[in-house]
Scaffold this motif. Sequence first.
Motif, PDB file in Angstrom:
ATOM      1  N   ALA A 110       0.848  -1.181   0.000  1.00 45.75           N
ATOM      2  CA  ALA A 110       0.000   0.000   0.000  1.00 45.75           C
ATOM      3  C   ALA A 110       0.887   1.235   0.000  1.00 45.75           C
ATOM      4  CB  ALA A 110      -0.896  -0.003   1.228  1.00 45.75           C
ATOM      5  N   LEU A 111       0.353   2.329  -0.527  1.00 48.51           N
ATOM      6  CA  LEU A 111       1.093   3.588  -0.499  1.00 48.51           C
ATOM      7  C   LEU A 111       0.683   4.355   0.753  1.00 48.51           C
ATOM      8  CD1 LEU A 111       0.903   4.691  -4.228  1.00 48.51           C
ATOM      9  CD2 LEU A 111       2.786   3.591  -3.038  1.00 48.51           C
ATOM     10  N   LEU A 112       1.621   4.573   1.649  1.00 49.64           N
ATOM     11  CA  LEU A 112       1.341   5.211   2.931  1.00 49.64           C
ATOM     12  C   LEU A 112       2.238   6.446   3.084  1.00 49.64           C
ATOM     13  CD1 LEU A 112       1.275   1.993   5.115  1.00 49.64           C
ATOM     14  CD2 LEU A 112      -0.693   3.282   4.315  1.00 49.64           C
ATOM     15  N   PRO A 113       1.885   7.311   4.051  1.00 49.69           N
ATOM     16  CA  PRO A 113       2.754   8.478   4.273  1.00 49.69           C
ATOM     17  C   PRO A 113       4.155   8.028   4.678  1.00 49.69           C
ATOM     18  CG  PRO A 113       0.689   8.695   5.459  1.00 49.69           C
ATOM     19  CD  PRO A 113       0.714   7.325   4.898  1.00 49.69           C
ATOM     20  N   PRO A 114       5.190   8.786   4.346  1.00 48.30           N
ATOM     21  CA  PRO A 114       6.543   8.379   4.704  1.00 48.30           C
ATOM     22  C   PRO A 114       6.807   8.514   6.208  1.00 48.30           C
ATOM     23  CG  PRO A 114       6.566  10.545   3.697  1.00 48.30           C
ATOM     24  CD  PRO A 114       5.164  10.062   3.612  1.00 48.30           C
ATOM     25  N   GLY A 115       7.928   7.989   6.681  1.00 46.79           N
ATOM     26  CA  GLY A 115       8.295   8.092   8.093  1.00 46.79           C
ATOM     27  C   GLY A 115       7.777   6.936   8.913  1.00 46.79           C
ATOM     28  N   ASP A 116       7.703   5.747   8.315  1.00 43.97           N
ATOM     29  CA  ASP A 116       7.337   4.517   9.022  1.00 43.97           C
ATOM     30  C   ASP A 116       6.036   4.672   9.826  1.00 43.97           C
ATOM     31  OD1 ASP A 116       7.510   1.955   9.788  1.00 43.97           O
ATOM     32  OD2 ASP A 116       9.090   2.244  11.268  1.00 43.97           O
ATOM     33  N   PRO A 117       4.882   4.867   9.194  1.00 39.64           N
ATOM     34  CA  PRO A 117       3.630   5.032   9.934  1.00 39.64           C
ATOM     35  C   PRO A 117       3.240   3.759  10.685  1.00 39.64           C
ATOM     36  CG  PRO A 117       3.187   4.693   7.616  1.00 39.64           C
ATOM     37  CD  PRO A 117       4.675   4.809   7.747  1.00 39.64           C
ATOM     38  N   VAL A 118       2.460   3.917  11.738  1.00 39.16           N
ATOM     39  CA  VAL A 118       1.979   2.763  12.503  1.00 39.16           C
ATOM     40  C   VAL A 118       1.013   1.974  11.614  1.00 39.16           C
ATOM     41  CG1 VAL A 118       0.771   2.035  14.581  1.00 39.16           C
ATOM     42  CG2 VAL A 118       2.229   4.064  14.626  1.00 39.16           C
ATOM     43  N   THR A 119       1.368   0.710  11.371  1.00 30.31           N
ATOM     44  CA  THR A 119       0.645  -0.085  10.383  1.00 30.31           C
ATOM     45  C   THR A 119       0.431  -1.500  10.905  1.00 30.31           C
ATOM     46  OG1 THR A 119       1.928   1.120   8.733  1.00 30.31           O
ATOM     47  CG2 THR A 119       0.635  -0.726   7.933  1.00 30.31           C
ATOM     48  N   VAL A 120      -0.684  -2.113  10.512  1.00 33.89           N
ATOM     49  CA  VAL A 120      -0.899  -3.522  10.816  1.00 33.89           C
ATOM     50  C   VAL A 120      -0.234  -4.319   9.695  1.00 33.89           C
ATOM     51  CG1 VAL A 120      -2.596  -5.336  11.194  1.00 33.89           C
ATOM     52  CG2 VAL A 120      -3.090  -3.002  11.918  1.00 33.89           C
ATOM     53  N   TYR A 121       0.807  -5.060  10.044  1.00 32.82           N
ATOM     54  CA  TYR A 121       1.577  -5.775   9.017  1.00 32.82           C
ATOM     55  C   TYR A 121       1.001  -7.162   8.766  1.00 32.82           C
ATOM     56  CZ  TYR A 121       4.982  -2.079   8.620  1.00 32.82           C
ATOM     57  OH  TYR A 121       5.577  -0.879   8.359  1.00 32.82           O
ATOM     58  N   CYS A 122      -0.267  -7.218   8.402  1.00 35.93           N
ATOM     59  CA  CYS A 122      -0.915  -8.484   8.075  1.00 35.93           C
ATOM     60  C   CYS A 122      -2.150  -8.183   7.267  1.00 35.93           C
ATOM     61  CB  CYS A 122      -1.290  -9.243   9.339  1.00 35.93           C
ATOM     62  SG  CYS A 122      -2.002 -10.861   8.960  1.00 35.93           S
ATOM     63  N   ARG A 123      -2.467  -9.098   6.324  1.00 32.21           N
ATOM     64  CA  ARG A 123      -3.669  -8.915   5.513  1.00 32.21           C
ATOM     65  C   ARG A 123      -4.586 -10.129   5.632  1.00 32.21           C
ATOM     66  NH1 ARG A 123      -5.611  -4.740   3.727  1.00 32.21           N
ATOM     67  NH2 ARG A 123      -6.008  -5.372   1.583  1.00 32.21           N
ATOM     68  N   ASN A 124      -4.290 -11.010   6.586  1.00 31.32           N
ATOM     69  CA  ASN A 124      -5.060 -12.252   6.707  1.00 31.32           C
ATOM     70  C   ASN A 124      -6.413 -11.980   7.362  1.00 31.32           C
ATOM     71  OD1 ASN A 124      -6.042 -14.832   7.342  1.00 31.32           O
ATOM     72  ND2 ASN A 124      -3.969 -15.649   7.324  1.00 31.32           N
ATOM     73  N   THR A 125      -7.504 -12.362   6.681  1.00 31.46           N
ATOM     74  CA  THR A 125      -8.839 -12.115   7.211  1.00 31.46           C
ATOM     75  C   THR A 125      -9.468 -13.384   7.798  1.00 31.46           C
ATOM     76  OG1 THR A 125      -9.725 -12.476   4.998  1.00 31.46           O
ATOM     77  CG2 THR A 125      -9.320 -10.201   5.635  1.00 31.46           C
ATOM     78  N   GLU A 126      -8.668 -14.439   7.974  1.00 25.74           N
ATOM     79  CA  GLU A 126      -9.196 -15.669   8.590  1.00 25.74           C
ATOM     80  C   GLU A 126      -9.462 -15.411  10.073  1.00 25.74           C
ATOM     81  OE1 GLU A 126      -9.627 -18.596   7.007  1.00 25.74           O
ATOM     82  OE2 GLU A 126      -8.630 -18.155   5.108  1.00 25.74           O
ATOM     83  N   LYS A 127     -10.179 -16.359  10.692  1.00 22.97           N
ATOM     84  CA  LYS A 127     -10.437 -16.240  12.138  1.00 22.97           C
ATOM     85  C   LYS A 127      -9.123 -16.434  12.907  1.00 22.97           C
ATOM     86  CE  LYS A 127     -15.249 -16.785  12.796  1.00 22.97           C
ATOM     87  NZ  LYS A 127     -15.869 -17.461  11.660  1.00 22.97           N
ATOM     88  N   GLY A 128      -9.075 -15.889  14.112  1.00 20.02           N
ATOM     89  CA  GLY A 128      -7.867 -15.924  14.935  1.00 20.02           C
ATOM     90  C   GLY A 128      -7.262 -17.298  15.106  1.00 20.02           C
ATOM     91  N   ALA A 129      -8.108 -18.299  15.384  1.00 21.45           N
ATOM     92  CA  ALA A 129      -7.592 -19.651  15.636  1.00 21.45           C
ATOM     93  C   ALA A 129      -6.846 -20.187  14.415  1.00 21.45           C
ATOM     94  CB  ALA A 129      -8.735 -20.575  15.996  1.00 21.45           C
ATOM     95  N   VAL A 130      -7.375 -19.912  13.240  1.00 24.07           N
ATOM     96  CA  VAL A 130      -6.748 -20.381  11.998  1.00 24.07           C
ATOM     97  C   VAL A 130      -5.408 -19.688  11.816  1.00 24.07           C
ATOM     98  CG1 VAL A 130      -7.058 -20.612   9.508  1.00 24.07           C
ATOM     99  CG2 VAL A 130      -9.053 -20.696  11.021  1.00 24.07           C
ATOM    100  N   VAL A 131      -5.387 -18.374  12.031  1.00 23.95           N
ATOM    101  CA  VAL A 131      -4.168 -17.594  11.815  1.00 23.95           C
ATOM    102  C   VAL A 131      -3.070 -18.065  12.767  1.00 23.95           C
ATOM    103  CG1 VAL A 131      -3.160 -15.276  11.855  1.00 23.95           C
ATOM    104  CG2 VAL A 131      -5.481 -15.610  11.011  1.00 23.95           C
ATOM    105  N   ARG A 132      -3.436 -18.307  14.049  1.00 21.74           N
ATOM    106  CA  ARG A 132      -2.454 -18.726  15.053  1.00 21.74           C
ATOM    107  C   ARG A 132      -1.722 -19.999  14.634  1.00 21.74           C
ATOM    108  NH1 ARG A 132      -1.769 -16.559  19.955  1.00 21.74           N
ATOM    109  NH2 ARG A 132      -3.443 -15.324  20.837  1.00 21.74           N
ATOM    110  N   LYS A 133      -2.457 -20.908  13.981  1.00 17.83           N
ATOM    111  CA  LYS A 133      -1.861 -22.182  13.583  1.00 17.83           C
ATOM    112  C   LYS A 133      -0.796 -22.016  12.505  1.00 17.83           C
ATOM    113  CE  LYS A 133      -5.551 -25.399  14.571  1.00 17.83           C
ATOM    114  NZ  LYS A 133      -6.844 -25.681  13.982  1.00 17.83           N
TER     115      LYS A 133
END
Lengths: 273, 200
Positions: A185-208
């Motif tokens: 994604a194109l974001l403002p410069p200077g290392d903005p606070v970002t969620v570094y994940c795009r996984n939309t699965e449920k938590g239990a699935v992601v944890r595995k």
Amino acid sequence: MTTVIAAVLLLTGLGVLFGIGLAVASRKLAVETDPRVDEIEELLPGANCGACGYPGCRGLAEAIAGGSAPVNACPVSTDCGAIAEVMGVEALSCERRVAKVRCIGGKKEAKERFAYVGSKDCFAAHQLAGGPKACEYGCLGLGSCVEACPFSAITINENGLAVVDEEKCTGCGQCVAACPRDLIALLPPGDPVTVYCRNTEKGAVVRKICQTGCIGCGICVKQCDQGAITLENNLAVIDPVKCNRCGRCIAKCPVKVIQGAVVEETASAVSGG
Amino acid sequence: MVDLLLISFGAIFISNFVLARFLGICPFLGVSRKIETALGMGFAVIFVMTMASAITYGVQKLLVRHGLAEFLQTISFILVIAVLVQFVEMILRKTSPGLYQALGIYLPLITTNCAVLGVALINADPGEGYNFIQAMVNGFSGGVGFTLAIVLFAGLRERLEFAPLPKAMEGFPIALILAGLISIAFLGFSGFRLQALLGL
């Protein structure tokens, strides 16, 4: 001797004839061009990256001069004020943007389903049964974005993840289109606070499948007093405009998937209180 | 009529400018990454080769009359071709901006395409003894042959992009080998007796 003279005369004659012909033709066939096109082209970066959607900087300059493109249509240039001056209009916002790869689940953190030995192309790997990674949203690290970057700003690190060099990145957006998983994604410069994940699965699935995947727990949403974080499809999303970079979400995220540069005063105030 | 057919078949297949005469290799390798651009280049070459054949025919007649053909041929032909390409560029920009944009940089590049000079010199060869129409047909067919070769090559190169190749072979090395292989394939046409087929 006469041969030499004849040769020189003939060639000179031909040259003069063609020269006059071309001169006349260039007058008769002259295409009127807008002088502003040249001025605007001067102000554009000249990399012909095509990020604006026009064929090269010349194409964009023609479109701006013709009024079919806004003065800030070049995503690379930071000089849209000058272009606006040429066009005699008010400058719109022309903030710089840089690309960010929103995945930090590399070889160490994310599991693999199978060993991929096909061509070094993210699209090819993505189409092969959803890719070798257990996570169907994560960075494949095969470097399609590296290939796409006209400014050599992206590299694949030793953890098998694509990372963007903010210094070199011009925000042209070529890599955004090159990623089959829409991770960049194109974001403002200077290392903005970002969620570094795009996984939309449920938590239990992601944890595995990944140690650093967003599990959609919502802790960050509660931490944020700016209302900048929302939960969409089990995935936290941060609005960079609302975010004041206090860093509380970074501290509380249980899977450490939120990262970014924190503004110092606010951070110390948080830890102090 | 039959002689024109023979000339065009010869120029396209038997002595293809790229694959049998090895002329115009630079654009053949340079603009064959995509079929689209290869086609654009091909059409531009067809146009310029036909026009160059026509004009150099007249220039050659002029040179021969003054007994200067031996040493003035090459330089005057290059002059003609350069002027012609400039002129074509102007006309296209005025009359058909769409085509002008599509051809882009390839148009001025044709000036240095030795296939164009090649066709002018072959037409001027007394051994061939071409008349005006035959020279133009030779030029046109030469361009068609060039287009055929470059489009075939571009199609193969597009597929090669995804082939698992050894690192040392990626890009130009494999393209050069491929060009050699296509050339060998076209060698098959060299034994082709069209005259015999037509019962001549």
